[in-house]
Design an enzyme around this catalytic site. Structure first.
Site, mmCIF file in Angstrom:
data_model
loop_
_atom_site.group_PDB
_atom_site.id
_atom_site.type_symbol
_atom_site.label_atom_id
_atom_site.label_comp_id
_atom_site.label_asym_id
_atom_site.label_seq_id
_atom_site.Cartn_x
_atom_site.Cartn_y
_atom_site.Cartn_z
ATOM 1 N N PHE A 161 123.478 72.036 158.658
ATOM 2 C CA PHE A 161 123.389 73.484 158.445
ATOM 3 C C PHE A 161 122.308 74.084 159.349
ATOM 4 O O PHE A 161 122.270 75.282 159.564
ATOM 5 C CB PHE A 161 123.014 73.816 156.991
ATOM 6 C CG PHE A 161 124.128 73.637 155.976
ATOM 7 C CD1 PHE A 161 125.166 72.754 156.197
ATOM 8 C CD2 PHE A 161 124.118 74.361 154.788
ATOM 9 C CE1 PHE A 161 126.174 72.581 155.260
ATOM 10 C CE2 PHE A 161 125.128 74.208 153.843
ATOM 11 C CZ PHE A 161 126.157 73.317 154.082
ATOM 12 N N ASP B 223 121.497 82.379 146.487
ATOM 13 C CA ASP B 223 121.841 83.315 147.562
ATOM 14 C C ASP B 223 121.280 84.668 147.137
ATOM 15 O O ASP B 223 121.945 85.451 146.468
ATOM 16 C CB ASP B 223 123.361 83.350 147.759
ATOM 17 C CG ASP B 223 123.769 84.285 148.886
ATOM 18 O OD1 ASP B 223 122.921 85.075 149.355
ATOM 19 O OD2 ASP B 223 124.948 84.237 149.280
ATOM 20 N N HIS C 266 114.623 62.015 140.198
ATOM 21 C CA HIS C 266 115.698 62.984 139.954
ATOM 22 C C HIS C 266 115.481 64.149 140.910
ATOM 23 O O HIS C 266 114.410 64.756 140.897
ATOM 24 C CB HIS C 266 115.624 63.550 138.545
ATOM 25 C CG HIS C 266 115.912 62.558 137.470
ATOM 26 N ND1 HIS C 266 117.179 62.187 137.127
ATOM 27 C CD2 HIS C 266 115.087 61.856 136.648
ATOM 28 C CE1 HIS C 266 117.140 61.306 136.138
ATOM 29 N NE2 HIS C 266 115.882 61.079 135.830
ATOM 30 N N GLU D 280 116.171 78.821 161.589
ATOM 31 C CA GLU D 280 116.542 77.671 160.763
ATOM 32 C C GLU D 280 115.755 76.415 161.128
ATOM 33 O O GLU D 280 115.594 75.528 160.296
ATOM 34 C CB GLU D 280 118.048 77.392 160.885
ATOM 35 C CG GLU D 280 118.901 78.397 160.120
ATOM 36 C CD GLU D 280 120.384 78.075 160.148
ATOM 37 O OE1 GLU D 280 121.114 78.562 159.271
ATOM 38 O OE2 GLU D 280 120.822 77.348 161.065
ATOM 39 N N ASP E 189 119.925 88.386 147.472
ATOM 40 C CA ASP E 189 120.194 89.593 148.265
ATOM 41 C C ASP E 189 119.268 90.699 147.765
ATOM 42 O O ASP E 189 119.503 91.246 146.693
ATOM 43 C CB ASP E 189 121.659 90.057 148.082
ATOM 44 C CG ASP E 189 122.663 89.149 148.796
ATOM 45 O OD1 ASP E 189 122.239 88.331 149.634
ATOM 46 O OD2 ASP E 189 123.866 89.261 148.500
ATOM 47 N N ASP F 263 121.748 87.541 156.391
ATOM 48 C CA ASP F 263 122.081 87.129 155.030
ATOM 49 C C ASP F 263 121.584 85.688 154.883
ATOM 50 O O ASP F 263 122.129 84.773 155.503
ATOM 51 C CB ASP F 263 123.599 87.207 154.811
ATOM 52 C CG ASP F 263 123.971 86.988 153.347
ATOM 53 O OD1 ASP F 263 123.055 86.731 152.534
ATOM 54 O OD2 ASP F 263 125.168 87.095 153.015
ATOM 55 N N HIS G 204 110.559 59.880 137.751
ATOM 56 C CA HIS G 204 110.665 59.394 136.375
ATOM 57 C C HIS G 204 110.293 57.916 136.335
ATOM 58 O O HIS G 204 111.003 57.090 136.887
ATOM 59 C CB HIS G 204 112.088 59.635 135.856
ATOM 60 C CG HIS G 204 112.236 59.422 134.385
ATOM 61 N ND1 HIS G 204 113.436 59.571 133.723
ATOM 62 C CD2 HIS G 204 111.332 59.066 133.434
ATOM 63 C CE1 HIS G 204 113.258 59.309 132.441
ATOM 64 N NE2 HIS G 204 111.991 58.992 132.248
ATOM 65 N N ASP H 137 125.592 62.827 141.279
ATOM 66 C CA ASP H 137 126.333 63.003 140.023
ATOM 67 C C ASP H 137 127.536 63.920 140.110
ATOM 68 O O ASP H 137 128.415 63.861 139.253
ATOM 69 C CB ASP H 137 125.390 63.487 138.916
ATOM 70 C CG ASP H 137 124.607 62.325 138.309
ATOM 71 O OD1 ASP H 137 125.135 61.199 138.282
ATOM 72 O OD2 ASP H 137 123.467 62.545 137.856
ATOM 73 N N TYR I 136 122.945 59.875 130.764
ATOM 74 C CA TYR I 136 121.938 60.923 130.865
ATOM 75 C C TYR I 136 122.438 62.273 130.390
ATOM 76 O O TYR I 136 123.577 62.634 130.648
ATOM 77 C CB TYR I 136 121.525 61.051 132.337
ATOM 78 C CG TYR I 136 120.074 60.766 132.514
ATOM 79 C CD1 TYR I 136 119.583 59.486 132.348
ATOM 80 C CD2 TYR I 136 119.180 61.786 132.795
ATOM 81 C CE1 TYR I 136 118.242 59.220 132.467
ATOM 82 C CE2 TYR I 136 117.841 61.528 132.923
ATOM 83 C CZ TYR I 136 117.369 60.241 132.771
ATOM 84 O OH TYR I 136 116.043 59.999 132.894
ATOM 85 N N HIS J 110 112.655 55.988 139.077
ATOM 86 C CA HIS J 110 113.687 56.695 139.839
ATOM 87 C C HIS J 110 113.263 58.134 140.063
ATOM 88 O O HIS J 110 112.435 58.662 139.340
ATOM 89 C CB HIS J 110 115.042 56.628 139.123
ATOM 90 C CG HIS J 110 115.002 57.106 137.707
ATOM 91 N ND1 HIS J 110 114.534 56.323 136.666
ATOM 92 C CD2 HIS J 110 115.361 58.286 137.152
ATOM 93 C CE1 HIS J 110 114.616 57.001 135.542
ATOM 94 N NE2 HIS J 110 115.104 58.199 135.799
HETATM 95 CU CU LIG Z 1 115.230 59.710 134.532
#
Ligand SMILES: [Cu+2]
Ligand SMILES: *[C@@H]1O[C@H](CO)[C@@H](O)[C@H](O)[C@H]1NC(C)=O
Ligand SMILES: *[C@@H]1O[C@H](CO)[C@@H](O)[C@H](O)[C@H]1NC(C)=O
Ligand SMILES: *[C@@H]1O[C@H](CO)[C@@H](O)[C@H](O)[C@H]1NC(C)=O
Ligand SMILES: *[C@@H]1O[C@H](CO)[C@@H](O)[C@H](O)[C@H]1NC(C)=O
Ligand SMILES: *[C@@H]1O[C@H](CO)[C@@H](O)[C@H](O)[C@H]1NC(C)=O
Ligand SMILES: *[C@@H]1O[C@H](CO)[C@@H](O)[C@H](O)[C@H]1NC(C)=O
Ligand SMILES: *[C@@H]1O[C@H](CO)[C@@H](O)[C@H](O)[C@H]1NC(C)=O
Ligand SMILES: *[C@@H]1O[C@H](CO)[C@@H](O)[C@H](O)[C@H]1NC(C)=O
Length: 777
Positions: A657, A521, A514, A563, A523, A667, A678, A383, A464, A512
């Site tokens: 990433f 972030d 969502h 990671e 700290d 950090d 849904h 979206d 929506y 569907h």
């Molecule tokens: Cu929905």
């Protein structure tokens, strides 16, 4: 006006010290009434400790930037939007490039303000292969020193270029409609409509074997003024090849009806003429699609009486610096920013004077459908491509938010226009509806009020409505909550039994997922933190005091050190706690202070579909419930709006990433998903309701303070009593009764005559009504 007066009289029974002062919250558009010597409380004023480095561009910054971009000296050959055709070059989004955290931290600690740069999206249409490309322009405001360069560093693809496959969208729709004229007799027979009453609903084109493939479906035009198009699909589909920019080279490949794929118009016509051709139930619009009050005359007992409302008896208890988008409530304070792609983001959230979260905000929202038919099966919205910002419309006081809320405007700029939506963010306090704390003992009881502060905005992206709440609690917790309402996107019912319930004569409530990705972030006492997992495990343990091993449970503490282990799901049976801790700052008991992240209401999900055939490499943030990565200025966001145009080779591939970096006292950033599976049922008609359409996550102090901070609130009571003895109770501690009860009388009868939804003004060239020097509203 008469009704308003009656409302005041009717509510005048709420009296304190024989004095009632009734104020209506927005003096500009509502009547103010005042009685006796009660004065209207003044909203507490505040000035942001520092100018907001995330503040969106002012009118002047945008106007001067656009002027600069269009100047011949820049050589960009841009066409003014008003004269624009798909074969020209033009400006798309122009907004503040979010400054690097490195620079902002330096600024917050006393260094210079970060240089303001613009992210400028340019559309290049004067070519066979139209594309968009992002540029960094700065410093802003423009000056002699301002330059323009490709913006690459925030995109791990290596550049900010994306192909545009639907450049000639208007032409495309016209062309697709011309197919309909060849089969209008068949349409009338099997759909009951022709192109006067049906329209082409096209999905986003996708690349298949080097061709640009577009599937389209017929759907009814709503016959009412209601926005019900997305629940009126019809059972006829077209597959087209729209490669290139010459409509004469575009081709109809197939027609799809009742799970049979036909090779073009002739084959379809032949089948239709054959006796025994199966005709499916026709789609028919009706009152079932209307969101207004039902007109059947049915009523709900006692429902005509006004429902309970909240009031703010002694005025606002928080302060806002509207020039700097800075907010302070109780021990919390933060700044906000606003972007075209994502709406509102919160920055530098401090609690008791210390930063706990540097950045908290939406990253992307997936709505991934499935179905036997090609439209549902091929639909997976990202979206932010459409943008959340443009659709953050004006809120209705008394319905969307309490009338006493502080409302803020939002604005953004795209394609040479500025959009300003007044009263589109609301800030308010409200009673949670249950106490924060209570205890009854043999001879006393203490109960603490649970007042919650909320920042709310709603973005209506097409069919929506997403409601976003950031809720702040007196115990130091923050809840991020999403609710969904509005119209579902329904499927035509035929052959879709495995993908949804049949919820009306000719529609299936297309299932569907969502999945809304957020960045937190966090700290804790500085930027260097570690992600701790405290598992709750079943075990058999030998104790020195027990002759036999005992079946029991215990804690298992570990850190997510790398990671490589940074993709995490909420554990089965909630058998683990995840906490961002600072191991360098143990508390006096030797425990690590932290902020815990945990599911709140609803049940946060990740995508069901693995390796989505639609989203390809653009949904890597949707595979798990949460992720931990090392913070980098080059990885500010888990997605990019233009990913939607090139799903296999997106500007930002979140998967990249994860490159084995250490997460121990670094950090770190937590990325978490809200959302829901849904599966619409009959109760989703005409609209999905917020009751179950919601999902939240809490960020909550965990060994962060040495006790519960809500003990400091004066809004609690302690009553000492002697059990069984009448008139023995003594109130030990209670908030004093308000001297003046200032009652907001308007909730019952808000004046909606000034509602506008949103407005746009042209920024380049200026339209008469826009004064670029005007102060920002
Ligand atoms: Cu929905
Ligand atoms: C209103 O003013 C009168 C006279 O000054 C005073 O006696 C009274 O206490 C005041 N009432 C309130 C609610 O402040
Ligand atoms: C500038 O754009 C126009 C379309 O708006 C195009 O026809 C023209 O070729 C472009 N000029 C240059 C030098 O690229
Ligand atoms: C619209 O309706 C008219 C009258 O029934 C019909 O002649 C015409 O073909 C229709 N147009 C389309 C595009 O179906
Ligand atoms: C639909 O609603 C309209 C008013 O909104 C009413 O006049 C009409 O009778 C309703 N039709 C049906 C079939 O209920
Ligand atoms: C994902 O799907 C694509 C296309 O279907 C396939 O080429 C690729 O190997 C799959 N990747 C994984 C990790 O399953
Ligand atoms: C932000 O940081 C990145 C990575 O260090 C750097 O490439 C970029 O130039 C910085 N941006 C600005 C505006 O300073
Ligand atoms: C922007 O503001 C500056 C300084 O206030 C002013 O000189 C300039 O004329 C303004 N720009 C425009 C386009 O009005
Ligand atoms: C904006 O302000 C500048 C400097 O005061 C002035 O020259 C300019 O005419 C103003 N622009 C408008 C549209 O009023």
């Amino acid at each position: 006006m008469v009704r308003l007066t009656l409302g005041l009289l009717a509510l005048a029974a709420i009296v304190c010290d024989s004095t009632v002062s009734a104020i209506l919250p927005n003096p500009n558009r509502r009547i103010r009434r005042q009685a006796s010597n009660c004065s209207t409380p003044v909203d507490p004023a505040i000035k942001a400790p520092k100018p907001n480095p995330w503040l969106p561009f002012s009118r002047n910054e945008t106007a001067t930037l656009l002027e600069w971009l269009h100047a011949p000296a820049q050589g960009l050959n841009l066409t003014v939007y008003a004269n624009f055709t798909p074969w020209d070059n033009r400006v798309g989004v122009t907004e503040l490039l979010i400054p690097n955290k490195t620079d902002v931290l330096n600024y917050l600690e006393g260094g210079p303000a970060p240089v303001r740069y613009a992210r400028v999206e340019l559309y290049f249409g004067a070519t066979e292969n139209p594309y968009t490309e992002d540029y960094i322009v700065g410093p802003i405001p423009v000056s002699e020193a301002t330059t323009i360069n490709p913006l690459n560093f925030i995109y791990n693809k290596g550049n900010g270029k994306s192909p545009v496959y639907a450049a000639d969208y208007q032409l495309l729709i016209q062309w697709a409609e011309s197919i309909g004229t060849q089969i209008s007799d068949i349409m009338l027979d099997i759909l009951g409509t022709d192109l006067n009453t049906s329209r082409i609903i096209a999905s986003d084109p996708k690349q298949e074997d080097g061709r640009t493939i577009l599937w389209a479906q017929y759907g009814l035009y709503p016959t009412s003024e209601y926005d019900s198009g997305s629940i009126l699909p019809q059972g006829l589909f077209l597959k087209t090849d729209i490669t290139g920019r010459k409509p004469e080279e575009w081709k109809l490949l197939n027609i799809f009806y009742d799970n049979i794929l036909y090779d073009g118009v002739d084959e379809f016509r032949k089948a239709w003429e054959t006796p025994g051709f199966n005709k499916l139930t026709k789609q028919v619009d009706g009152n079932w699609t209307h969101t207004g009050r039902s007109s059947t005359g049915e009523s709900i007992p006692l429902d005509e009486r006004a429902p309970p409302i909240s009031i703010q008896p002694e005025g606002q208890r928080f302060s806002v610096d509207k020039d700097e988008n800075y907010v302070k409530w109780m021990d919390f304070e933060f700044y906000t920013g606003f972007s075209r792609d994502l709406g509102v983001t919160l920055y530098n959230i401090k609690y008791k004077g210390k930063r706990i979260i540097y950045e908290l905000g939406l990253q992307e929202a997936i709505a991934h459908y499935a179905g036997n038919d090609p439209m549902q099966s091929r639909t997976a919205y990202l979206d932010s491509y459409y943008g959340f910002g443009p659709y953050v419309f004006e809120l209705l006081p008394g319905y969307d938010c309490p009338t006493y809320s502080t409302f803020l405007k939002t604005s953004y700029s795209e394609a040479g226009y500025s959009f300003t939506n007044k009263d589109s963010i609301c800030l308010f306090e409200q009673d949670a509806g249950y106490p924060l704390q209570r205890h009854t003992s043999r001879d006393f009881i203490t109960v603490t009020k649970n007042t919650v502060f909320t920042l709310r905005f709603v973005s209506t992206v097409g069919n929506y409505d997403y409601n976003f709440d950031y809720n702040f609690y007196l115990d130091g917790s923050i809840e991020v909550k999403v609710r969904a309402s509005g119209y579902i996107q329904a499927a035509f019912y035929a052959n879709n039994e495995d993908y949804g319930y049949k919820i009306h004569d000719a529609i299936s409530g297309s299932m569907h997922d969502h999945v809304l990705n957020f960045k937190a972030d966090i700290d804790v006492l500085g930027v260097k933190n570690t992600f701790e997992k405290v598992a709750i495990v079943s075990d058999t343990v030998d104790y020195v005091w027990s002759p036999i091993p005992r079946n029991t449970m215990r804690l298992e503490r570990s850190f997510v050190e790398n990671e490589d282990d940074g993709k995490i799901n909420w554990p089965t049976n909630s058998a683990a706690m995840y906490v961002v801790v600072n191991t360098d700052e143990p508390n006096i008991y030797g425990e690590y202070p932290g902020y815990r992240i945990l599911p709140g209401s609803g049940s946060p999900i990740h995508l069901t579909i693995q390796n989505s055939s639609n989203l390809l490499n653009s949904a890597e943030f949707g595979t798990h419930h949460l992720y931990v990565t090392k913070q980098k200025d080059t990885e500010p966001r888990s997605a990019a709006a233009a990913n939607s145009m090139d799903l296999g080779d997106p500007l930002v591939n979140f998967g990249n990433f994860f490159d084995s970096e250490s997460l121990v006292q670094e950090d770190i950033v937590v990325w978490f998903n809200l959302g829901m599976h849904h599966v619409p049922h009959t109760g989703d008609l005409p609209n999905t309701v917020f009751t179950t359409g919601q999902s939240s996550v809490f960020l909550s102090p965990h060994n962060y303070l040495l006790g519960d901070p809500s003990r400091f609130t004066s809004q609690q009571v302690e009553v000492r009593f002697t059990p069984g003895v009448d008139n023995s109770a003594v109130v030990k501690d209670a908030p004093s009764t308000p001297k003046c009860l200032v009652v907001d009388m308007s909730p019952m009868f808000p004046d909606f005559s000034t509602y506008q939804g949103g407005e746009q003004t042209r920024k380049f060239p200026y339209t008469d009504e826009v004064d670029p020097n005007a102060s920002d509203p």
